[in-house]
Design an enzyme around this catalytic site. Structure first.
Site, mmCIF file in Angstrom:
data_model
loop_
_atom_site.group_PDB
_atom_site.id
_atom_site.type_symbol
_atom_site.label_atom_id
_atom_site.label_comp_id
_atom_site.label_asym_id
_atom_site.label_seq_id
_atom_site.Cartn_x
_atom_site.Cartn_y
_atom_site.Cartn_z
ATOM 1 N N PRO A 9 0.792 -1.227 0.000
ATOM 2 C CA PRO A 9 0.000 0.000 0.000
ATOM 3 C C PRO A 9 0.825 1.279 0.000
ATOM 4 O O PRO A 9 1.876 1.359 0.649
ATOM 5 C CB PRO A 9 -0.799 -0.096 1.311
ATOM 6 C CG PRO A 9 -0.041 -1.049 2.158
ATOM 7 C CD PRO A 9 0.574 -2.038 1.208
ATOM 8 N N ASN A 10 0.345 2.216 -0.775
ATOM 9 C CA ASN A 10 0.892 3.581 -0.873
ATOM 10 C C ASN A 10 2.213 3.654 -1.644
ATOM 11 O O ASN A 10 2.721 4.750 -1.869
ATOM 12 C CB ASN A 10 1.054 4.219 0.517
ATOM 13 C CG ASN A 10 -0.271 4.391 1.215
ATOM 14 O OD1 ASN A 10 -1.179 4.975 0.638
ATOM 15 N ND2 ASN A 10 -0.410 3.866 2.413
ATOM 16 N N TYR A 22 11.079 8.708 1.370
ATOM 17 C CA TYR A 22 11.020 7.712 0.296
ATOM 18 C C TYR A 22 11.675 8.153 -1.013
ATOM 19 O O TYR A 22 11.661 7.390 -1.983
ATOM 20 C CB TYR A 22 9.551 7.317 0.051
ATOM 21 C CG TYR A 22 8.864 6.811 1.299
ATOM 22 C CD1 TYR A 22 9.356 5.704 1.978
ATOM 23 C CD2 TYR A 22 7.742 7.452 1.816
ATOM 24 C CE1 TYR A 22 8.751 5.241 3.139
ATOM 25 C CE2 TYR A 22 7.121 6.992 2.974
ATOM 26 C CZ TYR A 22 7.633 5.890 3.631
ATOM 27 O OH TYR A 22 7.033 5.432 4.782
ATOM 28 N N ALA A 76 3.091 -0.563 4.995
ATOM 29 C CA ALA A 76 2.620 -0.585 6.388
ATOM 30 C C ALA A 76 2.121 -1.964 6.826
ATOM 31 O O ALA A 76 2.112 -2.272 8.021
ATOM 32 C CB ALA A 76 1.518 0.453 6.574
ATOM 33 N N GLU A 97 12.635 -9.162 2.441
ATOM 34 C CA GLU A 97 11.848 -8.000 2.880
ATOM 35 C C GLU A 97 12.629 -6.728 2.551
ATOM 36 O O GLU A 97 13.834 -6.650 2.820
ATOM 37 C CB GLU A 97 11.634 -8.112 4.399
ATOM 38 C CG GLU A 97 10.907 -6.928 5.003
ATOM 39 C CD GLU A 97 10.770 -7.055 6.523
ATOM 40 O OE1 GLU A 97 11.029 -8.151 7.086
ATOM 41 O OE2 GLU A 97 10.412 -6.042 7.149
ATOM 42 N N HIS A 99 12.613 -2.298 2.478
ATOM 43 C CA HIS A 99 12.040 -0.985 2.777
ATOM 44 C C HIS A 99 12.955 0.086 2.220
ATOM 45 O O HIS A 99 14.186 -0.027 2.332
ATOM 46 C CB HIS A 99 11.891 -0.782 4.289
ATOM 47 C CG HIS A 99 11.058 -1.848 4.921
ATOM 48 N ND1 HIS A 99 9.687 -1.892 4.802
ATOM 49 C CD2 HIS A 99 11.411 -2.946 5.642
ATOM 50 C CE1 HIS A 99 9.244 -2.968 5.426
ATOM 51 N NE2 HIS A 99 10.258 -3.621 5.940
ATOM 52 N N ARG A 106 12.927 5.233 12.608
ATOM 53 C CA ARG A 106 11.665 5.978 12.562
ATOM 54 C C ARG A 106 10.787 5.630 13.781
ATOM 55 O O ARG A 106 11.295 5.210 14.801
ATOM 56 C CB ARG A 106 10.968 5.686 11.230
ATOM 57 C CG ARG A 106 11.830 6.092 10.032
ATOM 58 C CD ARG A 106 11.133 5.825 8.715
ATOM 59 N NE ARG A 106 9.893 6.598 8.611
ATOM 60 C CZ ARG A 106 8.960 6.370 7.681
ATOM 61 N NH1 ARG A 106 9.132 5.414 6.796
ATOM 62 N NH2 ARG A 106 7.864 7.109 7.645
HETATM 63 C C1 DQA Z 1 8.127 1.283 3.917
HETATM 64 C C2 DQA Z 1 8.198 1.526 5.427
HETATM 65 C C3 DQA Z 1 6.834 1.313 6.074
HETATM 66 O O1 DQA Z 1 6.923 1.549 7.470
HETATM 67 C C4 DQA Z 1 5.817 2.253 5.490
HETATM 68 O O2 DQA Z 1 4.540 2.029 6.033
HETATM 69 C C5 DQA Z 1 5.776 2.178 3.998
HETATM 70 C C6 DQA Z 1 7.040 2.108 3.267
HETATM 71 C C7 DQA Z 1 9.460 1.638 3.228
HETATM 72 O O3 DQA Z 1 9.624 1.221 2.075
HETATM 73 O O4 DQA Z 1 10.283 2.343 3.791
HETATM 74 O O5 DQA Z 1 4.727 2.257 3.382
HETATM 75 O O6 DQA Z 1 7.877 -0.094 3.694
#
Ligand code: DQA
Length: 143
Positions: A9-10, A22, A76, A97, A99, A106
């Site tokens: 998401p997002n 980001y 998230a 995984e 990020h 954070r």
């Molecule tokens: C994320 C980190 C997550 O905490 C956050 O909710 C995201 C992006 C990252 O790529 O840094 O949506 O996964």
């Protein structure tokens, strides 16, 4: 070798979304750079994104028998989703995984991941390069 890149998401909002965390690259731009890297390595990539938890579960399930491994930025849902963790555990495909941001620098609620324990590794904090580093590490593991 076939690797599926799954974004949650997002992450479709990259480029406009909180650039301090980001960066300014869009998801299609990240995808193009990753494909260029994968081509050089002789790796075939699939690339999917969904804002919906159940859809992410289905995409991970559908990778079974098609892909050799998964690069997963669950956004998230990393911090909340037992369903996505169970999907990764169910397919047993080596999963990294990822990020973009350093989640450990954070908010406290980003420090815990439901996914890490079922993944072969975790890369965070290198912006779009987190995906490239994951690709190198996963391809090496799959050799
Ligand atoms: C994320 C980190 C997550 O905490 C956050 O909710 C995201 C992006 C990252 O790529 O840094 O949506 O996964």
């Amino acid at each position: 070798m076939k690797i599926l890149v799954v974004n949650g998401p997002n992450l479709n909002m990259l480029g406009v979304r909180e650039p301090a965390h980001y960066g300014t690259q869009t998801l299609p731009e990240i995808e193009a750079a990753l494909r260029a890297q994968a081509d050089e390595m002789g790796v075939e990539l699939g690339f999917v994104q969904s804002n919906i938890e159940g859809e992410l579960v289905t995409l991970i399930q559908q990778a079974l028998g098609v892909y050799d491994g998964i690069i997963l930025n669950a956004g998230a849902y990393t911090h909340t989703s037992i369903a996505i963790r169970d999907a990764v555990a169910a397919v047993k495909l080596p999963t990294v995984e990822v990020h973009l941001s350093n989640v450990f620098g954070r908010e406290e609620f980003r420090h815990h991941s439901h996914l890490s324990a079922v993944c072969v590794g975790c890369i965070c904090g290198f912006g779009a390069d987190s995906y490239k580093l994951a690709l190198i590490g996963l391809a090496d593991k799959l050799k």
